[in-house]
Design an enzyme around this catalytic site. Structure first.
Site, mmCIF file in Angstrom:
data_model
loop_
_atom_site.group_PDB
_atom_site.id
_atom_site.type_symbol
_atom_site.label_atom_id
_atom_site.label_comp_id
_atom_site.label_asym_id
_atom_site.label_seq_id
_atom_site.Cartn_x
_atom_site.Cartn_y
_atom_site.Cartn_z
ATOM 1 N N SER A 177 -2.488 1.720 5.575
ATOM 2 C CA SER A 177 -1.500 1.538 6.634
ATOM 3 C C SER A 177 -0.139 1.810 6.032
ATOM 4 C CB SER A 177 -1.552 0.103 7.170
ATOM 5 O OG SER A 177 -0.401 -0.208 7.936
ATOM 6 N N TYR B 242 -2.171 -8.816 5.261
ATOM 7 C CA TYR B 242 -2.442 -7.438 5.700
ATOM 8 C C TYR B 242 -1.722 -6.450 4.792
ATOM 9 C CZ TYR B 242 -2.771 -3.343 8.728
ATOM 10 O OH TYR B 242 -3.025 -2.088 9.229
#
Length: 260
Positions: A149, A164
């Site tokens: 990401s 995350y």
């Protein structure tokens, strides 16, 4: 062989986690369209079968395996089952992942922290270890594509769940290390780092945290979020001989968000 021929995946077989919806679905469909058969793994049997049906309409074989890749024990079992029932695999896409929680660091429990690391990082490790080891043993090369990401590179503003960011950053370095180790075996390992894409999880985030999503979109130089199908061509490139000499790379696809 023409340039376009190098993107063909005829006779190849893909194992993809989280392949029934969102970015995973679009990558699976694109790779099937390029000629590969596909094994889809995910938690929802109905969406798995729907995507498998769409792949079959393209004239390719599609097999579904239902289970939770975010659970390390299940992940290991599912990978071994896939190898036994549907292997060998030429392409591995570790797509499963997510933020799932928005808890600030000062309040996040160890259990929550570990669950997100298991979902994003441990699953990538286990699938790479098991499916990748079979690639080495087969001695026919292979392609590994790991989904990170842009949050591996920058933190999203005004949101919690920094497990995350941490786990996705670790995915990049894990991929680079595997790329170095396995290059002599003809196996490439690369990362796709998506920015804002309106997948189902992000649609839920938009309802629950509209100000965060609105601010994010305003900061994309191209002025909009990406569409899941934008990832398909990139996945085909990384899965094919067109990317033969690329390994250990992180390819950012974010409409320019990380430019400033």
């Amino acid at each position: 062989m023409t340039v376009l021929d190098r993107f063909r995946l005829d006779g190849k077989r893909l194992f993809i986690t989280g392949g029934s919806r969102g970015l995973g679905r679009e990558m699976a469909l694109a790779i099937a369209e390029a000629g590969a058969d596909v094994v889809l793994v995910g938690r929802d049997a109905n969406s798995l079968e729907q995507t498998a049906g769409d792949i079959r309409h393209l004239g390719r074989e599609a097999i579904t395996i239902t289970g939770d890749i975010g659970n390390p024990e299940q992940c290991e079992s599912l990978c071994r089952q896939a190898l036994d029932d549907a292997g060998p695999f030429d392409i591995l896409i570790n797509n499963v992942g997510g933020r799932r929680i928005s808890t600030p660091v000062a309040e996040q429990s160890l259990d929550d922290w570990q669950s997100i690391l298991d979902l994003n990082l441990t699953s990538t490790f286990l699938c790479t270890r098991i499916i990748g080891a079979a690639m080495i043993e087969r001695a026919a090369g292979g392609r590994i594509i790991n989904l990170a990401s842009i949050n591996a590179l920058v933190a999203t503003r005004n949101i919690g769940g920094r497990s995350y960011e941490t786990s996705k950053a670790a995915v990049i370095q894990f991929t680079r290390s595997v790329a170095a180790d396995w290059a002599p075996h003809g196996i490439t390992a690369n990362v796709i780092a998506p920015g804002g894409f309106m997948t189902e999880p992000n649609q839920r985030w938009a309802k629950e945290n509209p100000e965060v999503i609105h601010t994010f979109e305003q900061q994309v130089p191209m002025g909009c979020f990406g569409q899941p199908e934008d990832l398909g061509p990139l996945a085909v490139y990384l899965a094919s001989d067109a990317s033969r000499y690329m390994t250990g790379a992180t390819l950012v696809i974010d409409g320019g968000y990380t430019l400033w």
